[in-house]
Design a protein around this motif. Structure first.
Motif, mmCIF file in Angstrom:
data_model
loop_
_atom_site.group_PDB
_atom_site.id
_atom_site.type_symbol
_atom_site.label_atom_id
_atom_site.label_comp_id
_atom_site.label_asym_id
_atom_site.label_seq_id
_atom_site.Cartn_x
_atom_site.Cartn_y
_atom_site.Cartn_z
ATOM 1 N N HIS A 45 -8.916 -0.152 31.237
ATOM 2 C CA HIS A 45 -8.939 -0.166 29.776
ATOM 3 C C HIS A 45 -9.996 0.820 29.276
ATOM 4 N N LEU A 47 -12.011 0.815 26.893
ATOM 5 C CA LEU A 47 -13.279 0.204 26.503
ATOM 6 C C LEU A 47 -14.092 -0.261 27.705
ATOM 7 N N GLN A 48 -13.500 -0.181 28.918
ATOM 8 C CA GLN A 48 -14.223 -0.534 30.132
ATOM 9 C C GLN A 48 -14.669 0.701 30.918
ATOM 10 N N GLY A 53 -17.711 4.328 27.104
ATOM 11 C CA GLY A 53 -18.705 3.390 26.581
ATOM 12 C C GLY A 53 -19.971 4.110 26.140
ATOM 13 N N LEU A 56 -19.308 5.700 22.742
ATOM 14 C CA LEU A 56 -19.373 4.754 21.632
ATOM 15 C C LEU A 56 -20.819 4.368 21.312
ATOM 16 N N HIS A 79 -3.761 -0.758 24.413
ATOM 17 C CA HIS A 79 -4.929 0.109 24.580
ATOM 18 C C HIS A 79 -5.189 0.891 23.298
ATOM 19 N N ASP A 82 -6.434 -1.431 20.481
ATOM 20 C CA ASP A 82 -7.809 -1.877 20.745
ATOM 21 C C ASP A 82 -8.815 -0.777 20.412
ATOM 22 N N VAL A 83 -8.509 0.448 20.842
ATOM 23 C CA VAL A 83 -9.423 1.571 20.595
ATOM 24 C C VAL A 83 -9.515 1.869 19.107
ATOM 25 N N VAL A 86 -11.817 -0.579 17.396
ATOM 26 C CA VAL A 86 -13.237 -0.319 17.642
ATOM 27 C C VAL A 86 -13.700 0.906 16.851
ATOM 28 N N ASP A 90 -16.643 0.902 14.011
ATOM 29 C CA ASP A 90 -17.825 1.755 14.078
ATOM 30 C C ASP A 90 -17.765 2.932 13.103
ATOM 31 N N LEU A 217 -13.226 -7.897 26.461
ATOM 32 C CA LEU A 217 -12.763 -6.988 25.422
ATOM 33 C C LEU A 217 -13.005 -7.615 24.056
ATOM 34 N N THR A 261 -15.031 -8.564 14.595
ATOM 35 C CA THR A 261 -14.605 -8.059 15.901
ATOM 36 C C THR A 261 -15.756 -8.240 16.883
#
Length: 305
Positions: A45, A47-48, A53, A56, A79, A82-83, A86, A90, A217, A261
């Motif tokens: 993923h 975010l992993q 990371g 971000l 995916h 989810d991105v 985020v 942000d 996540l 979130t």
């Protein structure tokens, strides 16, 4: 506002030359480049992934993330969504410079609800599904080709980097105390090739040490406004407070909900803090507040442990 460039290849045999060309033609001003270690799996993923990371963490509101094409960053519908969630949280923009997504503003949101525009979500899901279909067809054709080759006595795939007597030599040297790095240099192969040759000789604790826990996540849940108001005056830790502060307010009639979130464990911690809304601890039980807490509890309880 910074321009953050993200690059990734799927194997250590590939290069970023094509991505470099696309990004160079884009004329990005003063790019800050984040390049994932070669061979970072596309199944992991986004975010992993370690380098994404870091991106971000480095990013600040108003920055723009640049990638050559969408599938350098994500694989599949979830995916992508989810991105995008985020990036929206942000306050980061996303710019894709090649491929089917290059003409779309994927960060477009509804001006009142703050949700991803339905047309954007539809196009993202449609194009991602088409990409998945293409990769699935490629895997099926590859599998059929390997079966046909095996029926003729041929073995698919690349020949191993270490074979025959060389494998015996490497295994013997490893048992005598030579390191994997030294053996890789001596035989002009990658450390992975040596590790494959001596895999069954590795101590169990080495294999266990290489296994890292999968991070949680982030999940977006709507928190009733009465719960949010109570939590703002509660003794939250820094992580919980930050998750609450990043929440997006969505007006609903005369009230509101806070779209938060955060990782499931943080949602559970926030839920624990608002337990007094059920009454007790010198606080009266207010029906509206109790109902709001139970609504949030139902949403948190639906998360996978």
């Amino acid at each position: 506002m910074a321009h953050l460039v993200y690059k990734r290849v799927s194997t250590d045999q590939q290069s970023t030359a094509r991505q470099d060309l696309v990004l160079a033609e884009a004329g990005i001003e003063d790019p800050v480049v984040f390049e994932e270690d070669p061979g970072t799996s596309s199944r992991l993923h986004p975010l992993q992934r370690p380098t994404f990371g870091e991106l971000l963490t480095y990013a600040r509101p108003g920055d723009t993330v640049h990638i050559s094409e969408m599938f350098r960053l994500v694989r599949g519908n979830q995916h992508i969504l989810d991105v995008l969630e985020v990036l929206h949280r942000d306050q980061l923009a996303l710019r894709i410079h090649d491929g089917a997504f290059s003409a779309m503003d994927l960060t477009a949101r509804h001006p009142r609800t703050g949700e991803l525009l339905s047309t954007v979500k539809f196009m993202v899901q449609t194009l991602a599904a088409a990409g998945e279909l293409q990769r699935d067809l490629q895997r099926e054709l590859t599998y059929d080709g390997l079966r046909a080759a095996a029926a003729k006595g041929n073995k698919g795939g690349r020949p191993p980097a270490l074979a025959g007597e060389t494998v015996t030599t490497v295994r013997t040297a490893f048992l005598e105390g030579r390191s994997i790095a030294a053996l890789a240099r001596e035989h002009h192969v990658s450390r992975g090739a040596v590790r494959t040759a001596v895999d069954d000789l590795l101590p169990e604790h080495v294999a266990a040490a290489e296994k890292t826990p999968v991070p949680e996540l982030p999940v977006t849940l709507d928190m009733p406004g009465k719960v949010a108001d109570f939590l703002r005056s509660s003794g939250l830790d820094d992580v919980e407070r930050a998750a609450l502060d990043r929440g997006v307010t969505v007006r609903r009639g005369q009230g509101y909900t806070l779209r938060v979130t955060a990782a499931p464990s943080i949602h559970r911690g926030l839920l624990a803090h608002c337990q007094p809304l059920d009454g007790g601890q010198d606080l009266p039980a207010v029906p509206a507040q109790r109902k709001a807490r139970r609504e949030y509890e139902n949403r948190v309880s639906a998360l996978t442990p």
